[in-house]
Scaffold this motif. Sequence first.
Motif, mmCIF file in Angstrom:
data_model
loop_
_atom_site.group_PDB
_atom_site.id
_atom_site.type_symbol
_atom_site.label_atom_id
_atom_site.label_comp_id
_atom_site.label_asym_id
_atom_site.label_seq_id
_atom_site.Cartn_x
_atom_site.Cartn_y
_atom_site.Cartn_z
ATOM 1 N N THR A 1 62.845 15.403 14.749
ATOM 2 C CA THR A 1 61.992 15.313 15.929
ATOM 3 C C THR A 1 60.880 16.339 15.797
ATOM 4 O OG1 THR A 1 63.364 16.879 17.121
ATOM 5 C CG2 THR A 1 63.848 14.537 17.447
ATOM 6 N N THR B 1 58.524 18.805 17.771
ATOM 7 C CA THR B 1 58.374 19.447 19.066
ATOM 8 C C THR B 1 56.994 20.066 19.160
ATOM 9 O OG1 THR B 1 59.302 21.505 18.234
ATOM 10 C CG2 THR B 1 60.823 19.965 19.293
ATOM 11 N N LYS B 2 56.508 20.130 20.359
ATOM 12 C CA LYS B 2 55.207 20.730 20.617
ATOM 13 C C LYS B 2 55.323 22.242 20.426
ATOM 14 C CE LYS B 2 52.256 21.457 24.550
ATOM 15 N NZ LYS B 2 52.100 21.222 25.959
ATOM 16 N N ILE C 1 54.637 26.262 20.836
ATOM 17 C CA ILE C 1 54.293 27.137 21.960
ATOM 18 C C ILE C 1 52.957 27.794 21.647
ATOM 19 C CG2 ILE C 1 54.979 29.176 23.275
ATOM 20 C CD1 ILE C 1 57.883 28.546 22.398
ATOM 21 N N GLU C 2 52.048 27.790 22.621
ATOM 22 C CA GLU C 2 50.752 28.450 22.432
ATOM 23 C C GLU C 2 50.981 29.930 22.154
ATOM 24 O OE1 GLU C 2 47.867 27.800 25.478
ATOM 25 O OE2 GLU C 2 48.368 25.674 25.631
ATOM 26 N N LEU D 1 60.882 25.887 23.150
ATOM 27 C CA LEU D 1 60.823 24.814 24.137
ATOM 28 C C LEU D 1 62.082 23.971 23.987
ATOM 29 C CD1 LEU D 1 57.110 23.705 23.672
ATOM 30 C CD2 LEU D 1 58.056 24.964 25.616
ATOM 31 N N ASP D 2 62.725 23.630 25.111
ATOM 32 C CA ASP D 2 63.895 22.763 25.036
ATOM 33 C C ASP D 2 63.456 21.302 24.954
ATOM 34 O OD1 ASP D 2 63.302 21.927 27.654
ATOM 35 O OD2 ASP D 2 64.913 23.085 28.567
ATOM 36 N N GLU D 3 64.407 20.388 24.994
ATOM 37 C CA GLU D 3 64.107 18.958 24.846
ATOM 38 C C GLU D 3 63.228 18.411 25.965
ATOM 39 O OE1 GLU D 3 67.923 19.545 27.025
ATOM 40 O OE2 GLU D 3 67.237 20.239 25.087
ATOM 41 N N ASN D 4 63.160 19.120 27.096
ATOM 42 C CA ASN D 4 62.308 18.707 28.217
ATOM 43 C C ASN D 4 61.011 19.511 28.276
ATOM 44 O OD1 ASN D 4 64.227 16.795 29.157
ATOM 45 N ND2 ASN D 4 65.392 18.475 30.065
ATOM 46 N N SER D 5 60.690 20.224 27.209
ATOM 47 C CA SER D 5 59.490 21.070 27.102
ATOM 48 C C SER D 5 59.488 22.238 28.076
ATOM 49 C CB SER D 5 58.220 20.238 27.254
ATOM 50 O OG SER D 5 58.115 19.319 26.200
ATOM 51 N N ASN D 6 60.679 22.680 28.512
ATOM 52 C CA ASN D 6 60.798 23.883 29.328
ATOM 53 C C ASN D 6 60.914 25.091 28.410
ATOM 54 O OD1 ASN D 6 60.905 22.506 31.863
ATOM 55 N ND2 ASN D 6 62.992 21.915 31.369
ATOM 56 N N LEU D 7 60.302 26.178 28.813
ATOM 57 C CA LEU D 7 60.288 27.396 28.009
ATOM 58 C C LEU D 7 61.589 28.171 28.205
ATOM 59 C CD1 LEU D 7 58.292 28.721 26.080
ATOM 60 C CD2 LEU D 7 57.348 29.947 28.015
#
Length: 155
Positions: A16, A18-19, A21-22, A97-103
Amino acid sequence: MKQLLTIPFVFLTACTITKPIEQSTYKLCEQTLYQYTEIRDKGTTEQYVSLFTENATFNVDKLNISLSGHQALASRFENARETKKSIHLMTSSRIFLDENSNLNANSNFILYLQNKNNDGDTTVIAGRYLDKLSVTESACKFSHREVIVDRIDTL
C-alpha cells in the motif's frame, strides 16, 4: 519467463502507498514528543497542559489512571510534582499516519521516580507511549496518550 514476471507484480500490488507526512508537520510533532519529557520533569503546569488539546485524554491502565481535559491533566501533574522527583528518558519515537490518515506517534520510555521527602527507593517504570496527535498551523498536540507499562522495578 511469464511466470517470473508475474511474481514481482503480485508482490507490488500487495503493497500500500501511504501519503507522506509533511516535513513541517513532522517537525512540530517531533518537538512536542521531546518537549513532553523535559516539561514533565522540570516545566510548569501551563507548559504541560499546552502540550495537549483541550479535551485530550491520558490513560495508564496499569496504574488506574484515566484523565480527560486540561483541568484533570493539570491536577495530576501538580500532585505528582509535589511528591515525586522524576527523570524521563524517551527513545525510538516514530511519527506516522494510520490507515485512516490520522497522525500518531509511538515512543519507548523509562521513567525514574523518587519521593521528594526521602532519598530511599527509586521506582523505575519502562513502557511505551501510544499517541494520537492533532496539528494546527503552529502546533502539534496530544489528543490522546495511552501509556503502556511493560515493567515496574524498585531500586
